[in-house]
Design an enzyme around this catalytic site. Sequence first.
Site, mmCIF file in Angstrom:
data_model
loop_
_atom_site.group_PDB
_atom_site.id
_atom_site.type_symbol
_atom_site.label_atom_id
_atom_site.label_comp_id
_atom_site.label_asym_id
_atom_site.label_seq_id
_atom_site.Cartn_x
_atom_site.Cartn_y
_atom_site.Cartn_z
ATOM 1 N N HIS A 50 10.326 -4.410 -6.186
ATOM 2 C CA HIS A 50 9.579 -5.465 -6.873
ATOM 3 C C HIS A 50 10.069 -5.721 -8.297
ATOM 4 C CE1 HIS A 50 7.712 -1.844 -8.554
ATOM 5 N NE2 HIS A 50 7.400 -2.597 -9.583
HETATM 6 C C1 UD1 Z 1 4.321 -4.906 -13.397
HETATM 7 C C2 UD1 Z 1 5.088 -4.104 -14.433
HETATM 8 C C3 UD1 Z 1 6.066 -3.183 -13.725
HETATM 9 C C4 UD1 Z 1 5.361 -2.316 -12.708
HETATM 10 C C5 UD1 Z 1 4.530 -3.168 -11.763
HETATM 11 C C6 UD1 Z 1 3.712 -2.278 -10.888
HETATM 12 C C7 UD1 Z 1 5.399 -5.318 -16.560
HETATM 13 C C8 UD1 Z 1 6.380 -5.981 -17.432
HETATM 14 N N1 UD1 Z 1 5.846 -4.969 -15.320
HETATM 15 O O1 UD1 Z 1 5.265 -5.690 -12.683
HETATM 16 O O2 UD1 Z 1 6.682 -2.335 -14.677
HETATM 17 O O3 UD1 Z 1 6.339 -1.619 -11.981
HETATM 18 O O4 UD1 Z 1 3.642 -4.018 -12.523
HETATM 19 O O5 UD1 Z 1 3.442 -2.841 -9.650
HETATM 20 O O6 UD1 Z 1 4.285 -5.106 -16.946
HETATM 21 N N2 UD1 Z 1 1.057 -11.055 -8.567
HETATM 22 C C9 UD1 Z 1 0.135 -11.430 -7.617
HETATM 23 N N3 UD1 Z 1 -1.038 -10.706 -7.549
HETATM 24 C C10 UD1 Z 1 -1.325 -9.676 -8.364
HETATM 25 C C11 UD1 Z 1 -0.382 -9.318 -9.342
HETATM 26 C C12 UD1 Z 1 0.799 -10.019 -9.422
HETATM 27 O O7 UD1 Z 1 0.357 -12.351 -6.863
HETATM 28 O O8 UD1 Z 1 -2.415 -9.072 -8.226
HETATM 29 C C13 UD1 Z 1 2.346 -11.807 -8.635
HETATM 30 C C14 UD1 Z 1 2.289 -13.006 -9.561
HETATM 31 O O9 UD1 Z 1 3.096 -14.009 -9.010
HETATM 32 C C15 UD1 Z 1 2.960 -12.466 -10.822
HETATM 33 C C16 UD1 Z 1 3.979 -11.505 -10.263
HETATM 34 O O10 UD1 Z 1 3.358 -10.927 -9.123
HETATM 35 O O11 UD1 Z 1 3.564 -13.488 -11.597
HETATM 36 C C17 UD1 Z 1 4.388 -10.422 -11.231
HETATM 37 O O12 UD1 Z 1 3.246 -9.720 -11.726
HETATM 38 P P1 UD1 Z 1 3.300 -8.987 -13.151
HETATM 39 O O13 UD1 Z 1 2.024 -8.297 -13.417
HETATM 40 O O14 UD1 Z 1 3.782 -9.946 -14.191
HETATM 41 O O15 UD1 Z 1 4.460 -7.955 -12.993
HETATM 42 P P2 UD1 Z 1 4.794 -6.926 -11.837
HETATM 43 O O16 UD1 Z 1 6.013 -7.400 -11.130
HETATM 44 O O17 UD1 Z 1 3.594 -6.635 -11.033
HETATM 45 N N1 UDP Z 2 1.776 2.132 -3.866
HETATM 46 C C1 UDP Z 2 0.699 1.881 -3.025
HETATM 47 N N2 UDP Z 2 0.807 0.876 -2.104
HETATM 48 C C2 UDP Z 2 1.950 0.130 -1.964
HETATM 49 C C3 UDP Z 2 3.038 0.407 -2.832
HETATM 50 C C4 UDP Z 2 2.912 1.401 -3.770
HETATM 51 O O1 UDP Z 2 -0.327 2.552 -3.104
HETATM 52 O O2 UDP Z 2 1.983 -0.757 -1.107
HETATM 53 C C5 UDP Z 2 1.644 3.182 -4.898
HETATM 54 C C6 UDP Z 2 2.681 4.268 -4.819
HETATM 55 O O3 UDP Z 2 2.229 5.318 -3.999
HETATM 56 C C7 UDP Z 2 2.855 4.690 -6.273
HETATM 57 C C8 UDP Z 2 2.543 3.427 -7.048
HETATM 58 O O4 UDP Z 2 1.851 2.571 -6.162
HETATM 59 O O5 UDP Z 2 1.909 5.675 -6.644
HETATM 60 C C9 UDP Z 2 3.804 2.779 -7.533
HETATM 61 O O6 UDP Z 2 3.516 1.512 -8.018
HETATM 62 P P1 UDP Z 2 4.632 0.403 -8.229
HETATM 63 O O7 UDP Z 2 5.800 0.690 -7.377
HETATM 64 O O8 UDP Z 2 3.959 -0.899 -8.090
HETATM 65 O O9 UDP Z 2 4.981 0.546 -9.787
HETATM 66 P P2 UDP Z 2 5.983 1.442 -10.644
HETATM 67 O O10 UDP Z 2 5.725 2.855 -10.373
HETATM 68 O O11 UDP Z 2 7.369 0.994 -10.311
HETATM 69 O O12 UDP Z 2 5.667 1.042 -12.048
#
Ligand code: UD1
Ligand code: UDP
Length: 377
Positions: free
Chosen positions: A204
Amino acid sequence: MKPAFVFGTRPEIIKLAPVVRAFEERSVKPLLIHTGQHYDYEMSRVFLEELELDGIDYHLEVGSGTQAEQTGRAMIGIERVLMKEKPDVVLVQGDTNTVLAGALAGVKLKIPVAHVEAGLRSFDRTMPEEINRILTDHASEVLFPPTEEARKNLEREGVTRNVYVVGNTIVDAVLQNSKMAERKSDVLERLGLKPGEYVLVTAHRAENTDSRENLERLVGILEELPMRAVYPMHPRTRNRLKEFGLWERVGSIEKLLVTEPLGYLDFLRLEKNAFAVMTDSGGIQEESIILNVPCLTLRYNTERPETVKAGGNVLVGLEKELVLKYLKRLMEDGEFYRRMASSKNPFGDGMAGERIAGILLELYERGELRVRSSRFI
Ligand code: UD1
Ligand code: UDP
């Protein structure tokens, strides 16, 4: 003492829950502030329910946006709450925009910030997370690096006071939840998967999903996987695949099962029983070595080098040849598989949450939990 927890994304909920629990066990009631950076049920509420963090005091509903929009909205909302509630410390975890917003809002109100999982560095300043890590560490008063390596990163930047190596709270989370996952989750049966017979994929990160070229390279890898794979997909990736016209290609890969993002218990069970994991996630690189599952990381660097040094994780980037080479070797060479799978977890003993609560309470009782004018005196 009144600790305020600021969190907003899936991994922050998972990794802060053990710290919240440790405070509650000491009869300290934490204030819980959810920015709403993640808002879909399966990206947020499911974790609050499963990890019993249901008493959120403030939902800020920040939502998605550009880096500045999201961080700015979160800062404004958090500042309002902190001004009203006047907590003794603000706890943040990790490297998201929510974390940076919480740290800036806290320190500027002269409320000490405690950073859980401090000192991680990918040494890649093009990642939004790396900027968040550096700025948050330097805004924080108390720092909890998970490992000695992370502590050294802080030392190199002149951050040495109130630095405590405590392990990573992800170990606490895995230990606290994996038995329950085996008992309660029926994810393997639901998805028709057998233990050890599939690869678990997640990706992601902005650098892998925001450019069509990179996302297409990921799709190219998925098309050639030599065994079944399951991919619980982050909404960011799903949206980008559709935007770049790649969604149908992914849907037509016979060996690949794409699902919605899964709750923690389902995900842990899927992870524990996987043949191997392929991921660009930080938390999943950590969990796989804890769960003894070989990990191929779809990145060219990692802020978790301990996993690579321990032998449980290999950086494969988006290099198809490398991914296939490692997967085939894992499938054909039992000794190599066993070596990767039995690498030692470098993230501690699962007591990190306990230590963090204990240290903060002690600093508070000694009158040392405050923002000082200099880092050095
Ligand atoms: C964010 C963090 C990343 C982390 C991830 C965990 C930052 C800069 N990045 O990335 O480090 O690994 O969270 O999962 O903070 N969206 C939805 N529904 C939701 C949330 C997001 O549809 O509930 C979609 C939206 O299109 C949004 C995109 O995902 O624009 C990205 O979401 P965002 O919170 O900006 O960043 P993540 O990729 O989730
Ligand atoms: N995770 C989850 N469901 C999913 C994918 C990830 O519960 O479908 C959990 C996973 O076990 C881990 C955490 O989410 O504990 C990792 O989150 P993510 O990969 O979104 O973020 P990152 O660690 O890269 O910031």
